[in-house]
Write a protein that holds these residues in place. Structure first.
Motif, PDB file in Angstrom:
ATOM      1  N   ILE A  26      62.060  29.265  64.217  1.00  0.00           N
ATOM      2  CA  ILE A  26      60.822  30.007  63.662  1.00  0.00           C
ATOM      3  C   ILE A  26      59.438  29.454  64.340  1.00  0.00           C
ATOM      4  CG2 ILE A  26      59.478  31.283  61.764  1.00  0.00           C
ATOM      5  CD1 ILE A  26      62.309  32.271  62.323  1.00  0.00           C
ATOM      6  N   PHE A  27      59.371  28.070  63.701  1.00  0.00           N
ATOM      7  CA  PHE A  27      58.150  27.585  64.107  1.00  0.00           C
ATOM      8  C   PHE A  27      57.900  27.404  65.687  1.00  0.00           C
ATOM      9  CE2 PHE A  27      55.920  23.686  65.576  1.00  0.00           C
ATOM     10  CZ  PHE A  27      54.902  23.664  65.117  1.00  0.00           C
ATOM     11  N   LYS A  28      59.035  27.212  66.345  1.00  0.00           N
ATOM     12  CA  LYS A  28      58.734  27.281  67.908  1.00  0.00           C
ATOM     13  C   LYS A  28      58.285  28.630  68.479  1.00  0.00           C
ATOM     14  CE  LYS A  28      62.298  23.682  69.320  1.00  0.00           C
ATOM     15  NZ  LYS A  28      63.346  23.652  69.809  1.00  0.00           N
ATOM     16  N   THR A  29      58.808  29.710  67.871  1.00  0.00           N
ATOM     17  CA  THR A  29      58.098  30.999  68.122  1.00  0.00           C
ATOM     18  C   THR A  29      56.815  31.202  68.024  1.00  0.00           C
ATOM     19  OG1 THR A  29      60.270  32.069  68.271  1.00  0.00           O
ATOM     20  CG2 THR A  29      58.616  33.394  67.945  1.00  0.00           C
ATOM     21  N   LEU A  30      56.479  30.641  66.920  1.00  0.00           N
ATOM     22  CA  LEU A  30      54.924  30.692  66.472  1.00  0.00           C
ATOM     23  C   LEU A  30      54.062  29.789  67.035  1.00  0.00           C
ATOM     24  CD1 LEU A  30      55.543  31.003  62.527  1.00  0.00           C
ATOM     25  CD2 LEU A  30      54.677  32.747  63.975  1.00  0.00           C
ATOM     26  N   LEU A  48      47.932  20.763  64.570  1.00  0.00           N
ATOM     27  CA  LEU A  48      48.163  20.154  63.283  1.00  0.00           C
ATOM     28  C   LEU A  48      48.953  20.932  62.337  1.00  0.00           C
ATOM     29  CD1 LEU A  48      46.836  18.067  61.356  1.00  0.00           C
ATOM     30  CD2 LEU A  48      45.212  19.789  60.582  1.00  0.00           C
ATOM     31  N   ASP A  49      49.939  20.121  61.759  1.00  0.00           N
ATOM     32  CA  ASP A  49      50.773  20.627  60.398  1.00  0.00           C
ATOM     33  C   ASP A  49      49.796  20.182  59.392  1.00  0.00           C
ATOM     34  OD1 ASP A  49      52.656  21.151  58.478  1.00  0.00           O
ATOM     35  OD2 ASP A  49      54.050  20.686  59.799  1.00  0.00           O
ATOM     36  N   ALA A  50      49.243  21.212  58.661  1.00  0.00           N
ATOM     37  CA  ALA A  50      48.641  20.721  57.314  1.00  0.00           C
ATOM     38  C   ALA A  50      49.175  20.200  56.111  1.00  0.00           C
ATOM     39  CB  ALA A  50      47.534  22.032  57.120  1.00  0.00           C
ATOM     40  N   ALA A  51      50.586  20.661  55.961  1.00  0.00           N
ATOM     41  CA  ALA A  51      51.160  20.252  54.818  1.00  0.00           C
ATOM     42  C   ALA A  51      52.401  19.585  55.205  1.00  0.00           C
ATOM     43  CB  ALA A  51      51.372  21.403  53.819  1.00  0.00           C
ATOM     44  N   ALA A  52      52.515  18.225  55.305  1.00  0.00           N
ATOM     45  CA  ALA A  52      53.891  17.766  55.930  1.00  0.00           C
ATOM     46  C   ALA A  52      54.128  16.162  55.358  1.00  0.00           C
ATOM     47  CB  ALA A  52      53.803  17.696  57.560  1.00  0.00           C
ATOM     48  N   ASP A  53      55.154  15.755  55.831  1.00  0.00           N
ATOM     49  CA  ASP A  53      55.448  14.280  55.749  1.00  0.00           C
ATOM     50  C   ASP A  53      56.236  13.841  56.893  1.00  0.00           C
ATOM     51  OD1 ASP A  53      58.125  14.623  55.143  1.00  0.00           O
ATOM     52  OD2 ASP A  53      57.626  15.079  53.079  1.00  0.00           O
ATOM     53  N   GLU A  54      56.328  12.640  56.887  1.00  0.00           N
ATOM     54  CA  GLU A  54      57.188  12.002  58.063  1.00  0.00           C
ATOM     55  C   GLU A  54      58.411  12.619  58.450  1.00  0.00           C
ATOM     56  OE1 GLU A  54      56.493   9.359  60.049  1.00  0.00           O
ATOM     57  OE2 GLU A  54      54.570   8.952  59.402  1.00  0.00           O
ATOM     58  N   PHE A  87      48.991  24.837  61.493  1.00  0.00           N
ATOM     59  CA  PHE A  87      50.046  25.598  60.952  1.00  0.00           C
ATOM     60  C   PHE A  87      50.255  25.013  59.503  1.00  0.00           C
ATOM     61  CE2 PHE A  87      54.561  25.474  59.399  1.00  0.00           C
ATOM     62  CZ  PHE A  87      54.714  26.805  59.617  1.00  0.00           C
ATOM     63  N   CYS A  88      50.517  25.821  58.639  1.00  0.00           N
ATOM     64  CA  CYS A  88      50.584  25.262  57.147  1.00  0.00           C
ATOM     65  C   CYS A  88      51.682  26.054  56.355  1.00  0.00           C
ATOM     66  CB  CYS A  88      49.328  25.401  56.392  1.00  0.00           C
ATOM     67  SG  CYS A  88      49.168  24.799  54.945  1.00  0.00           S
ATOM     68  N   ILE A 129      44.153  29.452  61.702  1.00  0.00           N
ATOM     69  CA  ILE A 129      45.252  28.785  60.845  1.00  0.00           C
ATOM     70  C   ILE A 129      46.205  30.136  60.480  1.00  0.00           C
ATOM     71  CG2 ILE A 129      45.641  27.975  58.395  1.00  0.00           C
ATOM     72  CD1 ILE A 129      42.584  26.919  58.593  1.00  0.00           C
ATOM     73  N   VAL A 130      47.444  29.353  60.437  1.00  0.00           N
ATOM     74  CA  VAL A 130      48.629  30.265  60.374  1.00  0.00           C
ATOM     75  C   VAL A 130      49.362  29.672  59.349  1.00  0.00           C
ATOM     76  CG1 VAL A 130      50.836  31.195  61.184  1.00  0.00           C
ATOM     77  CG2 VAL A 130      48.792  30.911  62.610  1.00  0.00           C
ATOM     78  N   MET A 131      49.603  30.563  58.036  1.00  0.00           N
ATOM     79  CA  MET A 131      50.061  29.895  57.064  1.00  0.00           C
ATOM     80  C   MET A 131      51.566  30.860  56.516  1.00  0.00           C
ATOM     81  SD  MET A 131      48.253  29.013  52.921  1.00  0.00           S
ATOM     82  CE  MET A 131      47.441  27.730  53.748  1.00  0.00           C
ATOM     83  N   LEU A 132      52.530  30.271  56.305  1.00  0.00           N
ATOM     84  CA  LEU A 132      53.833  30.769  56.084  1.00  0.00           C
ATOM     85  C   LEU A 132      53.918  30.848  54.504  1.00  0.00           C
ATOM     86  CD1 LEU A 132      56.517  32.117  56.783  1.00  0.00           C
ATOM     87  CD2 LEU A 132      57.319  29.582  57.076  1.00  0.00           C
TER      88      LEU A 132
END
Length: 168
Positions: free
Chosen positions: A20-24, A32-38, A65-66, A91-94
């Motif tokens: 899904i992420f690859k398509t978006l 930038l991924d605004a809500a992530a971790d390692e 992306f968030c 900004i795209v938020m899922l």
């Protein structure tokens, strides 16, 4: 995304399905991924819990992306509403598709576009096991899109889940 049997420490750490992420990403070009971790970052540049994305700027050289923690969505919607203007970036938020909530209405007021994901629910990746969930996602999903060239009023569209999966 919350699943009943998930330990509390993992409940807000479900990863967006990579297909899904690859398509978006092909559509928006996320930087930038605004809500992530390692362990679950989908972009080379990402903001961790320690960096506190709700208090810092989302500096990015491209779209953001968030997929935020679903336990408290309103602060993330408010931050996206602030940052798309400040950063002059899309900004795209899922998020879960729950039209009965205050955060949903707030996102409608501030975003440029809402894209409902229809005909199936997304199966997120467990932070605990690293495997795709089999069931338990109690709602469908929606994408809120904030663009710096926002038009007056929010446009609503939809995309079939299978189309998102097919394009990846």
């Amino acid at each position: 995304m919350l699943i009943r049997n998930t330990p509390k420490s993992f409940k807000d750490r479900w990863r967006t399905p990579i297909d899904i992420f690859k398509t978006l990403d092909a559509e928006f070009g996320f930087k930038l991924d605004a809500a992530a971790d390692e362990s679950n970052a989908l972009c080379k540049t990402f903001l961790t819990e320690q960096q506190d994305a709700l208090t810092c700027d989302w500096n990015s050289e491209g779209a953001i992306f968030c997929n935020p923690p679903y336990s408290k969505i309103m602060p993330w919607v408010n931050k996206a509403s602030e940052q798309y203007r400040k950063q002059n970036q899309t900004i795209v938020m899922l998020l879960p598709s729950d039209t009965s909530t205050a955060w949903f209405y707030e996102a409608l007021k501030t975003s440029d576009k809402v894209r409902f994901i229809t005909e199936g629910r997304l199966l997120f990746i467990s932070a605990e096991t690293g495997k795709r969930g089999k069931a338990g996602n109690s709602k469908g999903s929606v994408l809120f899109i904030w663009r710096p060239w926002r038009r007056l009023g929010c446009r609503m569209t939809y995309v079939q889940r299978k189309e998102l999966l097919k394009r990846a």
